[in-house]
Design a protein around this motif. Structure first.
Motif, PDB file in Angstrom:
ATOM      1  N   TRP A 105       0.838  -1.199   0.000  1.00 51.82           N
ATOM      2  CA  TRP A 105       0.000   0.000   0.000  1.00 51.82           C
ATOM      3  C   TRP A 105       0.876   1.253   0.000  1.00 51.82           C
ATOM      4  N   THR A 106       0.255   2.364  -0.387  1.00 52.75           N
ATOM      5  CA  THR A 106       0.946   3.639  -0.571  1.00 52.75           C
ATOM      6  C   THR A 106       0.330   4.701   0.315  1.00 52.75           C
ATOM      7  N   MET A 107       1.181   5.596   0.843  1.00 53.05           N
ATOM      8  CA  MET A 107       0.724   6.752   1.612  1.00 53.05           C
ATOM      9  C   MET A 107       1.380   8.003   1.046  1.00 53.05           C
ATOM     10  N   GLU A 108       0.527   8.963   0.654  1.00 56.06           N
ATOM     11  CA  GLU A 108       1.015  10.243   0.146  1.00 56.06           C
ATOM     12  C   GLU A 108       0.333  11.374   0.910  1.00 56.06           C
ATOM     13  N   TRP A 109       1.119  12.355   1.341  1.00 56.70           N
ATOM     14  CA  TRP A 109       0.543  13.558   1.942  1.00 56.70           C
ATOM     15  C   TRP A 109       0.738  14.688   0.940  1.00 56.70           C
ATOM     16  N   TYR A 110      -0.355  15.277   0.475  1.00 60.41           N
ATOM     17  CA  TYR A 110      -0.225  16.346  -0.514  1.00 60.41           C
ATOM     18  C   TYR A 110      -1.441  17.259  -0.469  1.00 60.41           C
ATOM     19  N   GLU A 111      -1.506  18.231  -1.396  1.00 60.97           N
ATOM     20  CA  GLU A 111      -2.512  19.288  -1.366  1.00 60.97           C
ATOM     21  C   GLU A 111      -3.906  18.730  -1.692  1.00 60.97           C
ATOM     22  N   LEU A 112      -4.903  19.194  -0.944  1.00 52.68           N
ATOM     23  CA  LEU A 112      -6.285  18.829  -1.269  1.00 52.68           C
ATOM     24  C   LEU A 112      -6.716  19.441  -2.598  1.00 52.68           C
ATOM     25  N   ASP A 113      -6.228  20.642  -2.892  1.00 53.50           N
ATOM     26  CA  ASP A 113      -6.719  21.380  -4.054  1.00 53.50           C
ATOM     27  C   ASP A 113      -5.594  21.786  -4.998  1.00 53.50           C
ATOM     28  N   SER A 204       9.150  24.446   4.967  1.00 55.42           N
ATOM     29  CA  SER A 204       7.979  23.973   4.231  1.00 55.42           C
ATOM     30  C   SER A 204       7.326  22.796   4.965  1.00 55.42           C
ATOM     31  N   TYR A 205       6.073  22.572   4.655  1.00 48.47           N
ATOM     32  CA  TYR A 205       5.318  21.447   5.205  1.00 48.47           C
ATOM     33  C   TYR A 205       4.577  20.837   4.037  1.00 48.47           C
ATOM     34  N   ASP A 206       5.169  19.789   3.446  1.00 45.07           N
ATOM     35  CA  ASP A 206       4.707  19.287   2.156  1.00 45.07           C
ATOM     36  C   ASP A 206       4.887  17.786   2.090  1.00 45.07           C
ATOM     37  N   CYS A 207       4.840  17.236   0.888  1.00 43.59           N
ATOM     38  CA  CYS A 207       4.940  15.777   0.722  1.00 43.59           C
ATOM     39  C   CYS A 207       6.274  15.249   1.240  1.00 43.59           C
ATOM     40  N   ALA A 208       7.366  15.961   0.947  1.00 40.53           N
ATOM     41  CA  ALA A 208       8.678  15.523   1.408  1.00 40.53           C
ATOM     42  C   ALA A 208       8.779  15.610   2.928  1.00 40.53           C
ATOM     43  N   SER A 209       8.165  16.649   3.509  1.00 43.74           N
ATOM     44  CA  SER A 209       8.173  16.775   4.971  1.00 43.74           C
ATOM     45  C   SER A 209       7.500  15.573   5.618  1.00 43.74           C
ATOM     46  N   PHE A 210       6.410  15.090   5.014  1.00 44.15           N
ATOM     47  CA  PHE A 210       5.734  13.915   5.559  1.00 44.15           C
ATOM     48  C   PHE A 210       6.651  12.698   5.530  1.00 44.15           C
ATOM     49  N   VAL A 211       7.372  12.498   4.428  1.00 47.12           N
ATOM     50  CA  VAL A 211       8.272  11.342   4.331  1.00 47.12           C
ATOM     51  C   VAL A 211       9.380  11.437   5.380  1.00 47.12           C
ATOM     52  N   ILE A 212       9.983  12.603   5.515  1.00 51.73           N
ATOM     53  CA  ILE A 212      11.046  12.789   6.520  1.00 51.73           C
ATOM     54  C   ILE A 212      10.503  12.568   7.923  1.00 51.73           C
ATOM     55  N   ARG A 213       9.351  13.162   8.198  1.00 46.41           N
ATOM     56  CA  ARG A 213       8.716  13.013   9.511  1.00 46.41           C
ATOM     57  C   ARG A 213       8.329  11.556   9.748  1.00 46.41           C
ATOM     58  N   GLY A 214       7.785  10.909   8.701  1.00 43.88           N
ATOM     59  CA  GLY A 214       7.352   9.532   8.834  1.00 43.88           C
ATOM     60  C   GLY A 214       8.491   8.559   9.074  1.00 43.88           C
ATOM     61  N   LEU A 215       9.587   8.718   8.341  1.00 44.70           N
ATOM     62  CA  LEU A 215      10.753   7.858   8.552  1.00 44.70           C
ATOM     63  C   LEU A 215      11.336   8.056   9.946  1.00 44.70           C
ATOM     64  N   ASN A 216      11.374   9.316  10.381  1.00 44.91           N
ATOM     65  CA  ASN A 216      11.859   9.613  11.728  1.00 44.91           C
ATOM     66  C   ASN A 216      11.039   8.870  12.767  1.00 44.91           C
ATOM     67  N   GLN A 217       9.717   8.942  12.631  1.00 40.98           N
ATOM     68  CA  GLN A 217       8.856   8.306  13.617  1.00 40.98           C
ATOM     69  C   GLN A 217       8.877   6.784  13.503  1.00 40.98           C
ATOM     70  N   LEU A 218       9.008   6.241  12.304  1.00 40.80           N
ATOM     71  CA  LEU A 218       9.167   4.791  12.161  1.00 40.80           C
ATOM     72  C   LEU A 218      10.409   4.305  12.904  1.00 40.80           C
ATOM     73  N   TYR A 219      11.485   5.052  12.752  1.00 40.04           N
ATOM     74  CA  TYR A 219      12.733   4.718  13.450  1.00 40.04           C
ATOM     75  C   TYR A 219      12.527   4.768  14.960  1.00 40.04           C
ATOM     76  N   ARG A 220      11.807   5.780  15.408  1.00 38.61           N
ATOM     77  CA  ARG A 220      11.555   5.931  16.838  1.00 38.61           C
ATOM     78  C   ARG A 220      10.714   4.766  17.375  1.00 38.61           C
ATOM     79  N   TYR A 221       9.861   4.190  16.522  1.00 39.64           N
ATOM     80  CA  TYR A 221       9.039   3.048  16.922  1.00 39.64           C
ATOM     81  C   TYR A 221       9.738   1.712  16.669  1.00 39.64           C
ATOM     82  N   GLY A 222      11.008   1.742  16.356  1.00 45.42           N
ATOM     83  CA  GLY A 222      11.773   0.507  16.281  1.00 45.42           C
ATOM     84  C   GLY A 222      12.053  -0.028  14.898  1.00 45.42           C
ATOM     85  N   ALA A 223      11.739   0.719  13.850  1.00 47.58           N
ATOM     86  CA  ALA A 223      12.019   0.251  12.491  1.00 47.58           C
ATOM     87  C   ALA A 223      13.526   0.174  12.248  1.00 47.58           C
TER      88      ALA A 223
END
Length: 333
Positions: A105-113, A204-223
């Motif tokens: 599965w895929t997760m993308e964070w991006y603009e609604l409009d 910025s707070y964008d698609c790349a920010s989500f990936v960076i934030r997400g990887l950081n938190q995955l690591y924090r949860y033991g990934a």
């Protein structure tokens, strides 16, 4: 809403008394507001093949191994193919695969409009604004290889790590909360200059920010994240002298000269232009704004800032390479 207003007053008071502390932190909300019906995506609807709002794919077994992928493709590739890759304007996402079930599965964070609507407001006839600047998480089953492994050399579908089903599920709950409280898309990164020791004023707070934030938190949860991976992220940067806080829209309209310039600035960027001639005129005005008059009004956390842009490099698209080890931190984000 009343809580947000009180926080805004407290923030403005702090700036007045103590001065500005850079970078300005991104402001979260307690819950996602309803998107204004005036706002329309245009070329393609948000998350057309995805699940309903706030839906999430969870691992079925705590002992499952969930593989993690970094995904990258050119912005607007659905319409323009690899064109934006030539300018290094890339969209980022995360992919996951269950070793036990084979489901991915895929997760993308991006603009609604879509991007332009998120970056600038629509100026109405009475000079009031409508901002269509929400972003959100799109979750859908499958990783479409042809999207992420396109003909561009910058496209990517790369495994970057793995984690247990239990740890992934904890992270997935975090991602839902992250999506519900971080709701506003911020296009611009603003720096004092283009050098290695530059002050960052706004991030910025964008698609790349989500990936960076997400990887950081995955690591924090033991990934387990592969240490030798390097990832590149697109940033649209402004380089400015120290920004000046103007306040809310209601504060700006108290100064007639400022308000007129403010409205004229945003009207040039309004995407709803009646004719091609109007667009050509606006593009010339936009060029003058960045490279001749070198000024910019930035909307961030519900207040406006004025920036005088640097003479040598007022605007630049960068594609920084970031070692994945520099992203990972064992701290709450």
């Amino acid at each position: 809403m009343m809580i947000i207003q009180y926080l805004l007053i407290a923030f403005l008071s702090f700036i007045t008394v103590y001065g500005t502390q850079w970078p300005i932190p991104y402001e979260r909300v307690t819950s996602r507001p309803t998107n204004n019906p005036y706002c329309q995506a245009g070329l393609i609807t948000f998350c057309p093949t995805g699940k309903t709002e706030d839906a999430m794919v969870y691992a079925e077994d705590d002992d499952d191994i969930i593989e993690i992928f970094a995904l990258k493709k050119p912005v607007w590739s659905f319409k323009f193919g690899d064109l934006m890759a030539k300018f290094k304007v890339m969209h980022d996402a995360l992919g996951f695969r269950s070793q036990k079930t084979g489901l991915n599965w895929t997760m993308e964070w991006y603009e609604l409009d879509q991007l332009f609507n998120c970056t600038f407001p629509h100026v109405l006839r009475d000079d009031s604004f409508i901002w269509c600047n929400q972003g959100a998480l799109c979750v859908y089953e499958g990783i479409v290889d042809s999207l992420w492994n396109g003909t561009s050399d910058l496209s990517m579908l790369k495994k970057v790590g793995q984690t247990s089903g239990k740890n992934y599920n904890a992270w997935a709950s975090w991602a839902v909360n992250d999506n519900n409280t971080g709701v506003y898309y911020e296009t611009w990164s603003v720096y004092s200059d283009n050098g290695p020791n530059a002050t960052i004023y706004f991030d910025s707070y964008d698609c790349a920010s989500f990936v960076i934030r997400g990887l950081n938190q995955l690591y924090r949860y033991g990934a387990e994240i592969l240490p030798n991976i390097h990832l590149n992220y697109t940033r649209i940067n402004l380089y400015a002298y120290e920004p000046q806080l103007l306040g809310t829209y209601n504060q700006i309209i108290q100064n007639k000269t400022l308000h007129k310039d403010f409205i004229n600035f945003y009207r040039e960027f309004d995407s709803k232009k009646p004719t091609t001639e109007d667009w050509i005129k606006s593009l010339l005005e936009i060029y003058e704004t960045f490279f001749i008059s070198r000024r910019f009004y930035l909307y961030f956390n519900n207040v406006y800032w004025y920036m005088r842009l640097k003479e040598t490099t007022p605007l630049k698209i960068t594609f920084y390479e970031i070692p994945i080890g520099s992203i990972l931190k064992n701290e709450i984000i």
